[in-house]
Design a protein around this motif. Structure first.
Motif, PDB file in Angstrom:
ATOM      1  N   VAL A  53       0.850  -1.192   0.000  1.00  0.00           N
ATOM      2  CA  VAL A  53       0.000   0.000   0.000  1.00  0.00           C
ATOM      3  C   VAL A  53       0.882   1.238   0.000  1.00  0.00           C
ATOM      4  N   LEU A  78       0.401  -4.488   4.266  1.00  0.00           N
ATOM      5  CA  LEU A  78      -0.697  -4.737   5.195  1.00  0.00           C
ATOM      6  C   LEU A  78      -1.432  -6.033   4.897  1.00  0.00           C
ATOM      7  N   VAL A  82      -7.418  -2.641   2.681  1.00  0.00           N
ATOM      8  CA  VAL A  82      -7.461  -1.363   3.389  1.00  0.00           C
ATOM      9  C   VAL A  82      -8.828  -0.740   3.140  1.00  0.00           C
ATOM     10  N   GLU A  83      -9.566  -0.554   4.215  1.00  0.00           N
ATOM     11  CA  GLU A  83     -10.905   0.029   4.103  1.00  0.00           C
ATOM     12  C   GLU A  83     -10.841   1.554   4.095  1.00  0.00           C
ATOM     13  N   ALA A  85      -8.228   5.216   5.318  1.00  0.00           N
ATOM     14  CA  ALA A  85      -7.039   5.855   5.890  1.00  0.00           C
ATOM     15  C   ALA A  85      -7.443   7.263   6.286  1.00  0.00           C
ATOM     16  N   ILE A 106      -4.718   3.732   9.690  1.00  0.00           N
ATOM     17  CA  ILE A 106      -5.155   3.001   8.510  1.00  0.00           C
ATOM     18  C   ILE A 106      -5.852   1.714   8.947  1.00  0.00           C
ATOM     19  N   SER A 107      -7.007   1.462   8.347  1.00  0.00           N
ATOM     20  CA  SER A 107      -7.757   0.258   8.718  1.00  0.00           C
ATOM     21  C   SER A 107      -7.251  -0.918   7.901  1.00  0.00           C
ATOM     22  N   SER A 108      -6.968  -2.002   8.592  1.00  0.00           N
ATOM     23  CA  SER A 108      -6.511  -3.237   7.957  1.00  0.00           C
ATOM     24  C   SER A 108      -6.585  -4.336   9.003  1.00  0.00           C
ATOM     25  N   CYS A 111      -0.076  -4.960  10.065  1.00  0.00           N
ATOM     26  CA  CYS A 111       0.979  -4.745   9.092  1.00  0.00           C
ATOM     27  C   CYS A 111       2.025  -5.845   9.195  1.00  0.00           C
ATOM     28  N   VAL A 143      -4.972   6.412  -1.507  1.00  0.00           N
ATOM     29  CA  VAL A 143      -4.453   5.091  -1.160  1.00  0.00           C
ATOM     30  C   VAL A 143      -4.394   4.232  -2.425  1.00  0.00           C
ATOM     31  N   LYS A 145      -3.273   0.475  -3.673  1.00  0.00           N
ATOM     32  CA  LYS A 145      -2.935  -0.833  -3.122  1.00  0.00           C
ATOM     33  C   LYS A 145      -2.744  -1.855  -4.234  1.00  0.00           C
ATOM     34  N   CYS A 174       2.169   0.635  13.787  1.00  0.00           N
ATOM     35  CA  CYS A 174       1.308  -0.539  13.670  1.00  0.00           C
ATOM     36  C   CYS A 174       0.738  -1.019  14.995  1.00  0.00           C
TER      37      CYS A 174
END
Length: 184
Positions: A53, A78, A82-83, A85, A106-108, A111, A143, A145, A174
């Motif tokens: 990402v 990640l 990723v939903e 950031a 950041i949503s995930s 990492c 973002v 990815k 993280c």
């Protein structure tokens, strides 16, 4: 003269046998290489999705101007898609300062390599401190990815040269956010 023809005939027969054997062994080695590749492929476990990402934060931030824009790029690896950031204010807005410290959340599912396997889907801190100007529009976050192949993930997981940390994460990077982030 007859001996010469006999020798020539034997040479042709032996040469034909050698050529036939060489082709057969080449076919066998090609097949064996193909079989080895198939065996290796089938022995690779299926890994959960992992993404490379790149997050690009631009506009109303304190950063060097490049190509007429103020931007900071940050690379991450990640688990999971990723939903979202977002920038989360971590500093106190002081009257004497023109900018306030923010960190990238950041949503995930965690990492890599900090998390050797996916964790809980939630927001995690990226080890990146950004100063956002108090006045003006919110910075833009882009973002990009790229999903890694199962083979690439396997290489990362089994690499003898992989380090416990990569340059993009360090310090408090993280770690899960202590509280849910409210949308602004």
């Amino acid at each position: 003269m007859m001996i010469r023809k006999l020798r020539l005939t034997w040479l042709l027969v032996i040469g034909g046998i050698l050529v036939a054997c060489t082709n057969a062994s080449a076919d066998l080695s090609t097949n064996s290489q193909s079989n080895i590749a198939k065996a290796q492929t089938s022995s690779i476990p299926n890994y959960p999705p992992m993404y490379d990402v790149e997050v690009k934060i631009c506009d109303n931030i304190i950063a060097p101007v490049k190509d007429g824009k103020r931007c900071i790029k940050h690379k991450l690896r990640l688990w999971g898609l990723v939903e979202e950031a977002k920038l989360v204010r971590t500093g106190i807005p002081l009257p004497s300062m023109s900018a306030v410290a923010h960190k990238l959340a950041i949503s995930s599912k965690g990492c890599y390599p900090e998390y050797s396997q996916p964790s809980q889907p939630q927001f995690y801190w990226a080890d990146l401190l950004i100063y956002v100007n108090k006045r003006g529009a919110k910075p833009t976050i882009e973002v990009n990815k790229t999903q890694l192949s199962n083979q690439k993930i396997h290489e990362l997981m089994t690499s003898q040269f992989s380090t416990p940390r990569i340059a993009t994460f360090g310090g408090v990077g993280c770690k899960p956010l202590p509280v849910p982030v409210k949308k602004k």
